[in-house]
Enzyme design. Structure first.
Site, PDB file in Angstrom:
ATOM      1  N   GLY A  10       7.084   1.516  -1.395  1.00 21.94           N
ATOM      2  CA  GLY A  10       6.608   0.497  -0.450  1.00 21.94           C
ATOM      3  C   GLY A  10       5.102   0.593  -0.216  1.00 21.94           C
ATOM      4  O   GLY A  10       4.434  -0.401   0.045  1.00 21.94           O
ATOM      5  N   GLY A  11       4.579   1.802  -0.351  1.00 27.52           N
ATOM      6  CA  GLY A  11       3.134   1.993  -0.198  1.00 27.52           C
ATOM      7  C   GLY A  11       2.413   2.031  -1.545  1.00 27.52           C
ATOM      8  O   GLY A  11       1.203   2.271  -1.604  1.00 27.52           O
TER       9      GLY A  11
ATOM     10  N   GLU B 298       4.416   9.925  -7.056  1.00 22.30           N
ATOM     11  CA  GLU B 298       5.517  10.557  -6.314  1.00 22.30           C
ATOM     12  C   GLU B 298       6.620  11.008  -7.260  1.00 22.30           C
ATOM     13  O   GLU B 298       7.191  12.092  -7.105  1.00 22.30           O
ATOM     14  CB  GLU B 298       6.083   9.576  -5.285  1.00 22.30           C
TER      15      GLU B 298
HETATM   16  O1  LIG Z   1       4.718   4.340  -1.903  1.00 21.08           O
HETATM   17  C1  LIG Z   1       5.063   4.832  -0.854  1.00 21.08           C
HETATM   18  C2  LIG Z   1       6.133   5.799  -0.688  1.00 21.08           C
HETATM   19  O2  LIG Z   1       7.179   5.715  -1.592  1.00 21.08           O
HETATM   20  C3  LIG Z   1       6.609   5.991   0.738  1.00 21.08           C
HETATM   21  O3  LIG Z   1       7.128   7.281   0.796  1.00 21.08           O
HETATM   22  C4  LIG Z   1       7.661   5.002   1.195  1.00 21.08           C
HETATM   23  O4  LIG Z   1       7.173   3.693   1.032  1.00 21.08           O
HETATM   24  C5  LIG Z   1       8.043   5.225   2.670  1.00 21.08           C
HETATM   25  O5  LIG Z   1       6.935   5.068   3.469  1.00 21.08           O
HETATM   26  P1  LIG Z   1       7.020   5.094   5.049  1.00 21.08           P
HETATM   27  O6  LIG Z   1       7.432   6.462   5.447  1.00 21.08           O
HETATM   28  O7  LIG Z   1       5.628   4.725   5.503  1.00 21.08           O
HETATM   29  O8  LIG Z   1       8.001   4.034   5.467  1.00 21.08           O
END
Ligand SMILES: O=C[C@H](O)[C@H](O)[C@H](O)COP(=O)(O)O
Length: 222
Positions: free
Chosen positions: A95-96, A102
């Site tokens: 999402g980020g 990762e």
């Molecule tokens: O690319 C982003 C990562 O996978 C994040 O770990 C994932 O989007 C969750 O992010 P958040 O804890 O801000 O909801």
């Protein structure tokens, strides 16, 4: 304390002196990294590998010692967030936009703890659009090939320009509906030449720490 903070801080209880850690990205693992920064100031001896430039900056500001991914063969533990998780410990991430680094970091981790709030625990993955990292060259062709797998991909935008990942690539956010075969979809997507990686994490997480709205924390072990 909010649900993300509860989960993020709880995960740090699994960190031991001398560990080599994968440091995830996002607003939940942010709390883990903050806590680690406190512990490092009090003498905890750890080293981290960041999964994004944002996490790298945060860790440097907090005084957490970092090493490069290339300089190591294995990590003791990675703590990272997720956008969705199911009872099979399958995740949607990205999402980020940090999914590629990762996944590389997760792939060499002996343990992988996912930290989420309770809204992200689902029966079926797929309500959150699956992030797919693609190269810029010929991106319209890649979008067409991804849509032929039965999804509705959208090029992720950042204001009025395409969002660019830390690796210089684009992201397609793809609605597949309920994802029944996460492993199959993960592999099929990665066979499209313009696809670099996708946000399905299968057989990676072994622990899910969930911060609940009511202030409690649940831990699921595989
Ligand atoms: O690319 C982003 C990562 O996978 C994040 O770990 C994932 O989007 C969750 O992010 P958040 O804890 O801000 O909801």
């Amino acid at each position: 304390m909010n649900a993300k903070q509860l989960a993020g801080e709880k995960a740090v209880e699994h960190v031991k002196d001398g560990m080599l850690l994968g440091l995830g990205t996002g607003s939940t693992v942010y709390w883990s990294i903050l806590k680690l920064g406190d512990l490092v100031k009090k003498g905890l001896n750890i080293k981290g590998v960041p999964t994004s430039t944002n996490t790298e900056k945060l860790a440097i500001n907090l005084g957490i010692p970092l090493v490069s991914l290339s300089s190591i063969n294995q990590l003791d533990l990675t703590i990272d967030g997720a956008d969705e998780a199911n009872r099979n410990f399958e995740l949607i991430k990205g999402g980020g936009g940090a999914l590629l680094r990762e996944k590389m970091v997760a792939s060499i981790s002996r343990r992988f703890i996912t930290v989420i709030d309770d809204t992200k625990m689902v029966t079926d993955l797929g309500e959150f659009p699956l992030p797919v990292e693609i190269i810029q060259f010929g991106w319209e062709l890649t979008l067409k090939q991804v849509s032929e797998l039965g999804s509705k991909p959208k090029l992720r935008m950042d204001n009025n320009a395409p969002f660019i990942t830390d690796n210089g690539n684009y992201i397609l956010d793809c609605y597949f509906g309920k994802i029944q075969d996460a492993n199959g979809l993960k592999n099929t997507l990665n066979m499209i030449p313009g696809v670099v990686e996708n946000g399905l994490f299968v057989n990676m997480a072994d622990t899910i720490i969930i911060g609940n709205k009511n202030g409690s924390v649940s831990t699921l072990y595989k």
